[in-house]
Design a protein around this motif. Structure first.
Motif, PDB file in Angstrom:
ATOM      1  N   HIS A 181      -5.054   8.357 -33.602  1.00 35.41           N
ATOM      2  CA  HIS A 181      -6.361   7.757 -33.331  1.00 35.41           C
ATOM      3  C   HIS A 181      -6.484   7.226 -31.906  1.00 35.41           C
ATOM      4  N   GLY A 182      -5.511   7.463 -31.079  1.00 34.46           N
ATOM      5  CA  GLY A 182      -5.583   6.967 -29.717  1.00 34.46           C
ATOM      6  C   GLY A 182      -4.255   7.065 -29.006  1.00 34.46           C
ATOM      7  N   ALA A 206     -10.963   6.889 -24.648  1.00 31.06           N
ATOM      8  CA  ALA A 206     -10.274   7.825 -23.759  1.00 31.06           C
ATOM      9  C   ALA A 206     -11.095   9.080 -23.533  1.00 31.06           C
ATOM     10  N   GLN A 207     -11.767   9.557 -24.588  1.00 33.63           N
ATOM     11  CA  GLN A 207     -12.559  10.784 -24.450  1.00 33.63           C
ATOM     12  C   GLN A 207     -13.745  10.566 -23.521  1.00 33.63           C
ATOM     13  N   VAL A 208     -14.343   9.390 -23.597  1.00 36.54           N
ATOM     14  CA  VAL A 208     -15.449   9.074 -22.670  1.00 36.54           C
ATOM     15  C   VAL A 208     -14.951   9.092 -21.235  1.00 36.54           C
ATOM     16  N   TYR A 209     -13.767   8.520 -21.011  1.00 34.21           N
ATOM     17  CA  TYR A 209     -13.191   8.522 -19.660  1.00 34.21           C
ATOM     18  C   TYR A 209     -12.896   9.944 -19.190  1.00 34.21           C
ATOM     19  N   LEU A 235      -5.143  12.619 -22.518  1.00 33.56           N
ATOM     20  CA  LEU A 235      -4.255  11.915 -21.600  1.00 33.56           C
ATOM     21  C   LEU A 235      -2.824  12.388 -21.815  1.00 33.56           C
ATOM     22  N   CYS A 236      -1.993  12.169 -20.797  1.00 31.50           N
ATOM     23  CA  CYS A 236      -0.606  12.617 -20.851  1.00 31.50           C
ATOM     24  C   CYS A 236       0.330  11.427 -20.729  1.00 31.50           C
TER      25      CYS A 236
END
Length: 1650
Positions: A201-202, A221-224, A234-235
């Motif tokens: 979930h994140g 995170a998806q908005v960013y 993200l990695c």
């Protein structure tokens, strides 16, 4: 060391701070500058000094302020650094395992990959141990981009082996945030961290704080990621700027946000309780100017802290406007906690957290400036210089050329000096200068200053196995590879080059990013005066230059030049004499002089030649022969040539009689591409070719052509020789020179080249150009557009525009030319006559019959024949005749027919098909194969021989035998069958009708298809006719739907006799190899009736009717609803049983079991196949006073009882509803099952809302039910009534088989008689909109009109009995509260939804109320209640609630919860609507990847729905994916029914007008209208689009075309009106009058025609 302490004191002011009363700052222990400021004031009072003095910001304990009057604010240098200092740095470069970071004051640090974070280091170690690349480990360049601002800590200070100083930094949050604790964390704090792990979930973020866990939701995170357009996720190890969004457990758990809006608004405040120990660089603060100094300002911020802004970080445009007590916004630049030093910056680019540095370097670096004017001098730091009006630079003291004692005199303000720009500091945003003599006098400061091809002088530094290192300057060195140490290979280079010796080199390549400078010592290249080849664009054909051989291969040599530019010299270009082994002649590293033949810069390919014929050694001037050739060249001249040599791309020839060299390309040997290869293969050196034409000249060489069409065009037409002579509409003959993705380049006579766009290649839509056009193909093109300035022209190859009026007049000569070229090739190949006069390869022609011997029969049933009978043939084969091939064996002789002869491969393609063999002999066949037309070879007016076999009665058309007395009075029946042509034989008697038994195969011939009676009429014999019903025509639904398209008159068919028809002379036939219905057969049926509660009634072949229950509509009940079927629809059926009632199944697992892998809802054959605890789907059979009868399969029915009155339950569920139940117990002997609908058992939402107060029996009740049934016999009859009452409350389920249906029907009758009509519904004026958020919804609680979907007569009678009092009560219930009085509490909302339960807007208002109170679970519960409470017939109201739930889960839930709701929405609503709404939600929330995936699923699942394709096209065009839209249209045309194609293309064209390419949109409309010119609706839409997006000329042209169409006067009148309205709005009085005159002329023409 003493000077360093003076410049950067470490906490020596605390004692004085204790004795000084400062009103402003209560926390004096954290105030570094308070004592300093007070002492400065005292010094000013005592000594009356001016404000121009530069006080020292930080002082040691022992120094007195009065003695420090000459000191100012120091800038940081390497000696002042120490481990633990925190900086705000800028990423300059990212390598795989290291980051280069720019620090303030021109300093540079390095971050190793192991100093990113612990999670990234762990992945690195794991990859090293496994020695396999890990997917989770991303290279540093992928997650760190140049310009990114990062917080870093100094981890170590080192000195390299070369003596240079190195600053090692760390991004590890444990070092950067070392002084932060969980309790010190506050909401709104701006921190930095690294991604440590990826969760469902994140993401978990490493903040480096012990005892703390930080979580980043995936949605944030998806908005960013969408905002930054980065990777899909993200990695691990990725650096993030975070803001604390929420904290729990005293900071031990925090939730973060990284969106740009949240980060950009992050400002450090007093409420966040920052301390000196945990302040971080990069924090933006609101500060107040306490003191203005000559070299900076002193700020106070966060109520108790003081910091300094030096002169380099003041905003240059506001320096003069700074005032004391002014409030400014500042950013912390670096912190030294040991000395309590804080430096800030006022530059705008640092005042928005999360932003990146835009300028990392400058083009001024390396430039020398003669007039550098001193703008300001800072004795402790350096000087600021003005280079021009707006550009400033800074030079540190170490870069000033004179001693410190003379510095004030030398660099006073206003003095002018000569300096060089040596760098740029991104953090300080200023150029760095140097005034040292060696820097100013040096030629090269960095690698970027060195140019490829320059001659450099250097000193030999060392010799290594790779080559020789040469020092060019003190800071620059280069490498001479071993291959380039000399013209020849040196085995002992140390004997030639001594260390320290001076040498001259030439630059081969420069790679600044990799810090590589490659040199050469080859004397030929150093002394060469030929042009230097640095790029592929410099390689113009004919250029002569020097290069060196990089590799020698059997096909030629690879030559390298400067900057790794390389080309290929083929074997035949290595010398004028052919070299068989280039390895023996040339060697690697050899310097050669080459000539460029051809170069393609886009593909980086170049062809070279060692043959420098006629070229002089100097500069490559043209020789006399080449000039002479150019003068003798005459374009269009017809010449004869002699072949000198053959090459892969053509023929080298000599023009006769002067023997001038020329070249005839292979593609110019013929107009037909297939013949070009054949002719090239046949021609040999020494052959003469006549009739060639001079086409052009390239590099002095004449290019010829043998294309007859091109030669004919240049001879007959007045050829255009210049671009100015070209006009639009001209027709040209040319040839294709190049094919690109966007179109085709066509060369016209006299070197003119035009572009054919992809849309103009064909009248049909072109997907792949190579499928239509080949390079070298001869084409006829028409000019469509001209650009005189750029000298460009656009062409079209469409047949509709380029084809001549009399096509046959030009087509037949082209065909004859092609055949003659093949005959020429045949004669050239066999010109030596070595094959003899017998049967040989070159004597074969298509259609010739041969007798050959079978050699082998392959596994694929293809046959190979012996080549012994055909001289010159290497292979004789037959394919695609499997039935005949099975009867052939090796050694057998067989007759074959020649189909094609491939002369190049000596391959003869033959056929063994009997039809082809007979067709050549007999026009009419005895045994006509299926699908063949027996009279296809006959032509009108052809003379044939026939025989009279009978007659037809004139009136009745009854067949009369030849012996009939009235034969001559009838129509004669003739035959031309070969077997009947012998008059000596009697005409055989016709087959009697008795012998046409069911199942017999017959051959019949199509007469016509009767559309009214829907059967195919055929002739079996002259006397016998037949009929084939529509359902017996084929097993393909496509054929059954449109039989008139698939059956042609006279076509032969193989049919099976079903029986006799209405008369003895008429047979009933079948074309599906079935003459009766049997269990297990698959047939085509037609839906007769649709019953939602029971299934389908289907019309079957042979006049039968079958039934398909709800359980046999598909393998998944949820996806195969009765709503998907309509009356008249054709379906494929599997016959389950044949009896009084024929049961059929539409399941794919039955019809086509091999194509189905998994069945969702399996068939239930008996109670024994069920298991306890199993979840089973089924349908509600009926609702009675005994309970709910629930059908599990066609033969199994269950019953569910409730404690309360089940009639209330009837308002929440209807007959035929799909539900899922759980089997609790199984009694196989009694054929009873106990089921459960409880949510905890089925894991499905509860069907009954809590407000209904219906309590189903629990499992304990079932146990009691069983015990009661066992003791039922022992109970006296007096207690029987009480027992029955108890049974009514039981929630058990009884399962019946067929024999128990009588009782079931009785209970149904009782239930029907007691059922009350549902309460009247309320109509809602507004529903939930998918484009509107929940917060914007308004309650719509206005009462609606009474409505009811029930139309039964019984219900109408009951409604007629309603009294006036009941009507008044109903009216009271319909009254609703004032819409302005919005509910404000849970109690008010409950009253509202109880009053009007069927209004979705009220429920959505209730949901929104809970969401505003952050009660997500309560909002979900309200939504579930709404679905269970709203009357089941209010489908739109329920759909609105489902829409709200999807929107809610998308905004506040997770992806998993959203998918779960979506799956349920598909099950309970129209799946297409649910899909469309979810797509709109994804697009609205900018989840474009999810939207595209869902649209892909939709076009597969609803492939025949036009709206789905339109929606996908709109999405792609709005995203700019025009090419994907083109491919989507092709897919749609294959899936959508043909009758919908016009509307589909029209909609796509409209979308192209709005969001895509207008040119393509017009092309789509034009193509469609050319096929459907009378579709006035298309013309109308086209006109609307052109009015909005086209020019006036284009609109008028379309109107002119429409009004001249041959349409009905009423339609033409409509377009005249539109034309007139358009001219009145956008035209002039003149154009309006012109339209009126045209209309009058049209009316007069129609009147005269009458």
């Amino acid at each position: 060391m003493e000077s360093m302490e003076e410049s950067f004191p470490r906490g020596g002011l605390q004692k004085k701070a204790e004795g000084t009363a400062v009103k402003k700052r209560p926390r004096e222990d954290d105030n570094l500058f308070s004592t300093r400021l007070e002492e400065v004031e005292e010094v000013k009072k005592k000594k009356q000094k001016d404000l121009s003095e530069k006080p020292k910001t930080l002082k040691p304990k022992k120094r007195v302020v009065s003695k420090d009057k000459d000191k100012g604010i120091d800038v940081l240098n390497y000696k002042s650094l120490h481990v633990g200092m925190l900086f705000l740095g800028c990423v300059k470069e990212a390598k795989d395992f290291e980051l280069t970071v720019n620090l303030p004051y021109g300093l540079t640090g390095f971050v190793q990959a192991t100093n990113i974070c612990e999670a990234y280091t762990k992945l690195l170690n794991e990859q090293v141990e496994k020695d396999v690349p890990l997917e989770a480990l991303s290279p540093l360049p992928n997650i760190y981009s140049p310009g990114m601002l990062v917080r870093c800590a100094v981890s170590s200070l080192e000195t390299t082996s070369g003596g240079s100083q190195s600053i090692k930094l760390s991004l590890n949050p444990k070092l950067v945030n070392a002084d932060l604790t969980p309790s010190s964390l506050q909401i709104g704090m701006f921190l930095s961290g690294c991604v440590s792990s990826i969760e469902d979930h994140g993401y978990l973020i490493d903040l480096g704080i012990g005892g703390n866990k930080a979580f980043l939701p995936r949605q944030k995170a998806q908005v960013y990621l969408n905002q930054t357009s980065k990777a899909a996720s993200l990695c691990v190890g990725q650096y993030l700027n975070c803001v604390i969004d929420e904290k729990k457990n005293d900071g031990r758990i925090v939730r973060l946000s990284i969106t740009q809006s949240d980060v950009a608004a992050a400002v450090a405040t007093v409420e966040q309780k920052w301390t000196l120990n945990n302040l971080l660089p990069g924090l933006v603060v609101k500060a107040q100017i306490d003191k203005i100094l000559p070299d900076g300002v002193i700020l106070s911020f966060l109520s108790s802290y003081t910091g300094v802004v030096d002169f380099l970080h003041l905003e240059s445009k506001k320096v003069a406007s700074y005032q004391k007590n002014q409030t400014v916004k500042a950013c912390i630049l670096w912190i030294d906690r040991s000395s309590k030093t804080i430096r800030l910056t006022l530059h705008k680019s640092f005042l928005q957290p999360g932003s990146a540095v835009k300028q990392l370097t400058s083009d001024w670096i390396g430039t020398l400036h003669r007039r550098c004017t001193v703008n300001a001098l800072y004795k402790n730091s350096g000087a600021v210089f003005q280079l021009d009006g707006e550009t400033f630079g800074f030079a540190f003291n170490k870069n000033l050329s004179i001693s410190k004692l003379k510095t004030p005199d030398k660099f006073q303000e206003g003095t002018v000096h000569t300096g060089r720009v040596v760098g740029f500091s991104p953090i300080d945003e200023i150029l760095l200068l140097s005034f040292k003599g060696d820097v100013i006098g040096g030629l090269y400061l960095r690698l970027e200053d060195v140019q490829v091809g320059q001659i450099l002088e250097g000193t030999v530094n060392s010799l290594t196995p790779l080559g020789m290192v040469v020092d060019i300057t003190q800071h620059l060195n280069g490498l001479v590879p071993t291959l380039h140490l000399a013209d020849v290979t040196l085995h002992q280079p140390e004997k030639k080059y001594a260390l320290g010796s001076k040498i001259k080199c030439r630059v081969l390549s420069v790679v600044p990013s990799a810090r590589k400078l490659i040199l050469t010592r080859k004397k030929i290249m150093i002394n060469s005066k030929l042009p230097i080849l640095r790029t592929y664009h410099d390689a113009t054909p004919g250029l002569i230059t020097h290069g060196f051989i990089w590799s020698v291969k059997h096909c030629g040599c690879v030559i390298k030049f400067y900057n790794d530019v390389q080309g290929l010299a083929l074997v035949h270009e290595l010398s004028s004499v052919f070299i068989s082994s280039p390895e023996e002649v040339f060697y690697k590293g050899q310097v050669v002089k080459v000539r460029v033949l051809e170069c393609n810069p886009e593909k980086e390919r170049m062809l070279l030649s060692f043959n420098i014929i006629g070229e002089e050694e100097n500069e490559g001037k043209e020789s006399e022969p080449s000039k002479k050739d150019t003068k003798n060249f005459e374009r269009g001249k017809i010449v004869d040539v002699k072949i000198v040599r053959k090459s892969d791309d053509g023929l080298d020839v000599l023009i006769l009689p002067e023997e001038r060299p020329a070249f005839l390309p292979k593609t110019h040997l013929s107009d037909h591409i297939a013949n070009c290869e054949l002719l090239w293969h046949c021609l040999k050196a020494g052959d003469q070719v006549t009739g060639a034409m001079c086409l052009s000249t390239i590099q002095g060489k004449t290019i010829l052509t043998k294309k007859p069409a091109l030669i004919s065009f240049m001879e007959k037409e007045p050829v255009v020789k210049d671009f100015s002579e070209i006009q639009i509409g001209m027709m040209f003959t040319g040839f294709v020179t190049n094919i690109m993705l966007f179109g085709v380049f066509v060369e016209l006579p006299y070197g003119l080249v035009g572009l054919v766009p992809k849309s103009n290649i064909s009248d049909k839509f072109v997907t792949n150009i190579h499928d239509h056009i080949a390079v070298g193909q001869t084409v006829v093109a028409k000019v469509t557009n001209l650009d005189e300035q750029k000298k460009r022209l656009l062409l079209t190859l469409k047949m509709s525009e380029c084809a001549p009026d009399n096509r046959s007049a030009e087509s037949f000569p082209r065909l004859r030319q092609c055949i003659s070229e093949v005959q020429l090739a045949r004669s050239l190949i066999n010109r030596d006559g070595r094959l003899g006069d017998g049967e040989n390869l070159y004597s074969l022609v298509p259609g010739k019959k041969l007798t050959v011997v079978v050699e082998t029969v392959q596994e694929d049933d293809s046959v190979l024949f012996s080549v012994g009978q055909i001289a010159g043939a290497h292979k004789i084969s037959a394919t695609q005749h499997k039935d005949k091939a099975k009867s052939l064996v090796a050694g057998q002789k067989s007759k074959v027919v020649v189909l094609h002869v491939d002369f190049l491969k000596s391959h003869v393609h033959v056929s063994v098909d009997e039809i082809l063999l007979r067709r050549l002999k007999d026009t009419i066949l005895e045994d006509v194969p299926e699908g063949f037309l027996p009279t296809s070879k006959l032509r009108p007016k052809q003379t044939i021989t026939c025989r009279v076999i009978g007659g037809r009665d004139v009136k009745t058309h009854r067949y009369l035998p030849i012996t009939h007395p009235h034969l001559m009075e009838s129509f004669l029946e003739l035959s031309i069958l070969p077997r009947l042509m012998d008059t000596k034989k009697r005409i055989p008697k016709l087959r009697p009708a008795k012998k046409y038994l069911p199942g017999v195969k017959v051959t019949c011939y199509v007469t016509k298809y009767n559309n009214e009676k829907q059967y195919l009429e055929v002739d079996v014999t002259p006397e016998m006719r037949g009929r084939v019903d529509q359902l017996l025509l084929s097993k393909s639904i496509k054929v059954v739907k449109r039989p008139e398209k698939h059956f042609k008159q006279g076509q032969a068919l193989s049919a099976t006799v079903v029986g006799t028809g209405l008369s003895p002379k008429t047979l009933s036939l079948s074309l599906i190899d079935t003459h009766t219905l049997t269990e297990g057969c698959v047939i085509i049926g037609c839906v007769k009736t649709v019953t939602p509660t029971s299934g389908l009634e289907i019309s079957l072949p042979f006049g039968k009717t079958g039934k398909a229950s709800l359980f046999h509509l598909g393998d998944c009940y949820a996806e195969s609803s009765v709503k998907d079927f309509a009356t008249g629809m054709f379906v494929r059926c599997y016959v389950l049983s044949v009896g009084k009632t024929i049961e059929v199944s539409l399941r794919n697992s039955r019809i086509c079991p091999e194509s189905v892998n998994d069945v969702t809802d399996k068939e239930i054959s008996s109670v024994g196949s069920l298991k306890e605890g199993q979840l089973v789907a089924g349908f509600v059979e009926s609702i009675t006073d005994k309970g709910i009868f629930f059908r599990l399969s066609s033969s199994i029915v269950g019953r569910i009882q409730f404690k309360k009155d089940p009639q209330t339950y009837a308002s929440y569920i209807s007959e035929g509803t799909l539900l899922t139940v759980k089997i609790l117990t199984i009694q196989e002997k009694k054929q009873r099952l106990e089921l459960s609908l409880l949510p905890e058992d089925t894991e499905k939402p509860d069907i009954i809302p809590k407000s209904a107060n219906l309590i189903p029996r629990t499992k304990n009740t079932f146990k009691r039910r069983r015990s009661d049934s066992e003791s039922e016999a022992k109970i006296p009859k007096k207690k029987k009534k009480h027992q029955e009452t108890k049974d009514d409350e039981d929630s058990g389920i009884e399962v019946y088989c067929r024999e128990n249906e009588t009782e079931h029907k009785k209970s149904n009758q009782k239930s029907d008689s007691g059922t009350k009509p549902p309460a009247p519904r309320l109509q809602v004026s507004s529903g939930f909109s998918w484009d509107v958020s929940l917060n914007n919804l308004k309650t719509s609680i206005a009462g609606g009109n009474e409505s009811s979907s029930d139309s039964d007569e019984d219900e109408e009678e009951e409604q007629s009995k309603i009294t006036k009092k009941d009507l008044q009560k109903t009216q009271i219930r319909k009254e609703t509260p004032d819409p302005k009085q919005q509910p404000q509490s849970v109690h008010e909302f409950e009253r509202l939804v109880i009053t009007s339960p069927n209004i979705s807007a009220n429920w959505i208002q209730y949901i929104d109320f809970n969401l505003q109170a952050t009660e997500l679970e309560q909002a979900r519960a309200v939504a579930e209640r709404a679905l269970q409470t709203i009357y089941f017939r209010e489908e739109q109201e329920k759909l609105t609630v489902w829409a709200a739930m999807l929107n809610m889960e998308n905004t506040f839930g997770t992806e998993a919860t959203l998918q779960k709701v979506f799956e349920r929405a598909i099950q309970y609503n129209d799946p297409l609507k649910a899909f469309q709404h979810l797509v709109d939600i994804y697009i609205k929330s900018e989840k474009f990847k999810e939207a595209e995936n869902l649209l892909n699923t939709m076009v597969k699942r609803f492939r025949q729905e036009k709206s789905v394709w339109w929606k996908y096209a709109t999405f792609l065009l709005k995203r700019g994916q025009s090419e994907d839209t083109h491919r989507l249209l092709q897919r749609a045309l294959k899936c959508v029914p043909e009758k919908e194609h016009v509307d589909l293309i029209s909609k796509f064209a409209q979308l192209e007008f709005r969001f895509g390419d207008v040119v393509r949109a017009k092309a789509l409309f034009e193509s469609t209208l050319s096929s459907y010119p009378k579709r006035t609706d298309l013309w109308s839409v086209y006109i609307d689009m052109m009015v909005k997006h086209g020019s006036q000329k284009e609109v008028r042209d379309i109107f002119e075309r429409v009004i001249h169409l041959s349409l009905a006067p009423k339609r033409i009148k409509f377009f005249f009106k539109r034309y007139l309205e358009y001219e009145r709005k956008d035209g002039s009085e003149k154009t309006v009058q012109a339209v009126k005159e045209k209309a009058l002329k049209y009316v007069e023409s129609k009147g005269s025609a009458k």
